[in-house]
Design a protein around this motif. Sequence first.
Motif, mmCIF file in Angstrom:
data_model
loop_
_atom_site.group_PDB
_atom_site.id
_atom_site.type_symbol
_atom_site.label_atom_id
_atom_site.label_comp_id
_atom_site.label_asym_id
_atom_site.label_seq_id
_atom_site.Cartn_x
_atom_site.Cartn_y
_atom_site.Cartn_z
ATOM 1 N N GLU A 173 0.826 -1.204 0.000
ATOM 2 C CA GLU A 173 0.000 0.000 0.000
ATOM 3 C C GLU A 173 0.862 1.257 0.000
ATOM 4 O O GLU A 173 0.557 2.225 -0.702
ATOM 5 C CB GLU A 173 -0.907 -0.016 1.228
ATOM 6 C CG GLU A 173 -1.975 -1.107 1.167
ATOM 7 C CD GLU A 173 -2.814 -1.138 2.423
ATOM 8 O OE1 GLU A 173 -2.516 -0.330 3.334
ATOM 9 O OE2 GLU A 173 -3.756 -1.951 2.501
ATOM 10 N N GLN A 174 1.940 1.250 0.779
ATOM 11 C CA GLN A 174 2.841 2.404 0.786
ATOM 12 C C GLN A 174 3.464 2.627 -0.586
ATOM 13 O O GLN A 174 3.578 3.769 -1.052
ATOM 14 C CB GLN A 174 3.936 2.199 1.837
ATOM 15 C CG GLN A 174 3.424 2.261 3.273
ATOM 16 C CD GLN A 174 4.524 2.011 4.274
ATOM 17 O OE1 GLN A 174 5.688 1.793 3.897
ATOM 18 N NE2 GLN A 174 4.181 2.022 5.554
ATOM 19 N N GLN A 175 3.862 1.534 -1.229
ATOM 20 C CA GLN A 175 4.439 1.673 -2.559
ATOM 21 C C GLN A 175 3.422 2.220 -3.546
ATOM 22 O O GLN A 175 3.755 3.053 -4.400
ATOM 23 C CB GLN A 175 4.963 0.318 -3.034
ATOM 24 C CG GLN A 175 6.203 -0.153 -2.283
ATOM 25 C CD GLN A 175 6.666 -1.520 -2.754
ATOM 26 O OE1 GLN A 175 6.016 -2.149 -3.591
ATOM 27 N NE2 GLN A 175 7.774 -1.996 -2.210
ATOM 28 N N GLN A 191 3.736 5.684 -5.560
ATOM 29 C CA GLN A 191 3.623 5.704 -7.006
ATOM 30 C C GLN A 191 2.584 6.719 -7.452
ATOM 31 O O GLN A 191 2.791 7.463 -8.427
ATOM 32 C CB GLN A 191 3.253 4.295 -7.506
ATOM 33 C CG GLN A 191 3.217 4.153 -9.015
ATOM 34 C CD GLN A 191 4.599 4.272 -9.624
ATOM 35 O OE1 GLN A 191 5.605 4.093 -8.943
ATOM 36 N NE2 GLN A 191 4.640 4.574 -10.912
ATOM 37 N N GLU A 192 1.444 6.770 -6.739
ATOM 38 C CA GLU A 192 0.420 7.746 -7.084
ATOM 39 C C GLU A 192 0.922 9.169 -6.869
ATOM 40 O O GLU A 192 0.670 10.063 -7.703
ATOM 41 C CB GLU A 192 -0.830 7.494 -6.231
ATOM 42 C CG GLU A 192 -1.548 6.191 -6.593
ATOM 43 C CD GLU A 192 -2.714 5.923 -5.668
ATOM 44 O OE1 GLU A 192 -2.903 6.721 -4.715
ATOM 45 O OE2 GLU A 192 -3.429 4.928 -5.881
ATOM 46 N N THR A 221 1.252 12.082 -9.728
ATOM 47 C CA THR A 221 0.614 13.404 -9.639
ATOM 48 C C THR A 221 1.644 14.528 -9.766
ATOM 49 O O THR A 221 1.423 15.522 -10.474
ATOM 50 C CB THR A 221 -0.129 13.539 -8.302
ATOM 51 O OG1 THR A 221 0.779 13.218 -7.226
ATOM 52 C CG2 THR A 221 -1.316 12.591 -8.253
ATOM 53 N N VAL A 222 2.772 14.378 -9.101
ATOM 54 C CA VAL A 222 3.844 15.394 -9.212
ATOM 55 C C VAL A 222 4.340 15.481 -10.640
ATOM 56 O O VAL A 222 4.605 16.579 -11.166
ATOM 57 C CB VAL A 222 4.991 15.046 -8.246
ATOM 58 C CG1 VAL A 222 6.195 15.935 -8.502
ATOM 59 C CG2 VAL A 222 4.539 15.193 -6.794
ATOM 60 N N LYS A 223 4.456 14.338 -11.279
ATOM 61 C CA LYS A 223 4.932 14.329 -12.661
ATOM 62 C C LYS A 223 3.955 15.048 -13.581
ATOM 63 O O LYS A 223 4.361 15.824 -14.466
ATOM 64 C CB LYS A 223 5.114 12.873 -13.107
ATOM 65 C CG LYS A 223 5.842 12.720 -14.421
ATOM 66 C CD LYS A 223 6.083 11.248 -14.717
ATOM 67 C CE LYS A 223 6.823 11.089 -16.039
ATOM 68 N NZ LYS A 223 7.061 9.651 -16.340
#
Length: 354
Positions: A301-303, A307-308, A312-314
């Motif tokens: 879940e942390q990964q 990743q999300e 979003t930053v990207k």
Amino acid sequence: MGKRKKHYISAHVNKRKKSDGVYGKLEIGMQGVLITHDRGKENLCRNDAFKILNYFADKWYGTVKGEKTLSEKPGATVVSIDEDVGGSDEEDIDAALSKEVDCIKDTAHVRKRFYAVKSGCNNVVFIKTFDLKPSNFVRRVIQTIAAETTDDHYDADIPAARGVLRIHPVDYSCRATMSEINSMAKRALPQLLGDVEQRNIGKESFLKEYNVMFRGRNNNEFGMHIVTDAIVEVVKDVAENWRYNCRSTDIYVIVEIIINLVRASVVENYARYKKFNVRELFVERAMKKCGNAKDGDGRKEQQQEKQEQYETVKEEKKQNEQHQEQEQEKQPENQHEQQYEKEEEQKAQKLEEK
């Protein structure tokens, strides 16, 4: 004559066949278990498979006993050597000795429940079974290995299996021809699919949908689509309630061709139990036993959250870059307009001064 030379003796010794625990070849009508393994690990796979299969078979069906001795056979009489007999004593003694030898041979002979058979291709081991139905037996084995620690049928003493990968039951077999495959499917599928339906009576989530998994080994005559279409047509005739779904991952009709023989069976909960991969089931079992399964889920879940966030930053960065590019494209036009306004102001000031 002198002694024989060493190379003659060694050549004679090397001709002797060494027993590797494998008896015979695959034949039509054999029932058993088809097991895959890593390259070069056939002996390890065979030994681990025998450990697991014998463990569960002895636990559920009892240990294999030898055939009845002569004294236990109906109508058999044993003559004691110590008894006083009249007439030809030597003949009676010889008969008694021969019967005693037969009894010793019978007690020494123990029929095995599993035999290894040469599969004819690499990375595959076939184990022939006796007195049990392979599909039911393999299903119980997989369920027990994958059981939770809180389940009633959880077993903590299962022997480890490092060399065993996937384990598939083999209930029916035939020659690799379309006519034989169709006739075998008409015999096998009504019974196998009927057994699955009986085990799932009363379950609301149960759907009469199946998928076909085909695998050809050392055979190039048949393809996946040919065999799949043949199985689907047979099921339409013999089991009208069942529907083919190529995206189903629960119930599979497994068809495997090895050289010129076809092996078939039906399995359920295939994706749930890691596609019957025993090694992966043991890894998951060890994680559950050590209490790291929840930690592993938390890490996943942390990964996913990381990743999300990264995505979003990207996206924001990409949008900012596009905005900057648009502004840069507009800047030359604005600069030209500003210069034109400045020039007009300068001209107006010169006229006023004059």
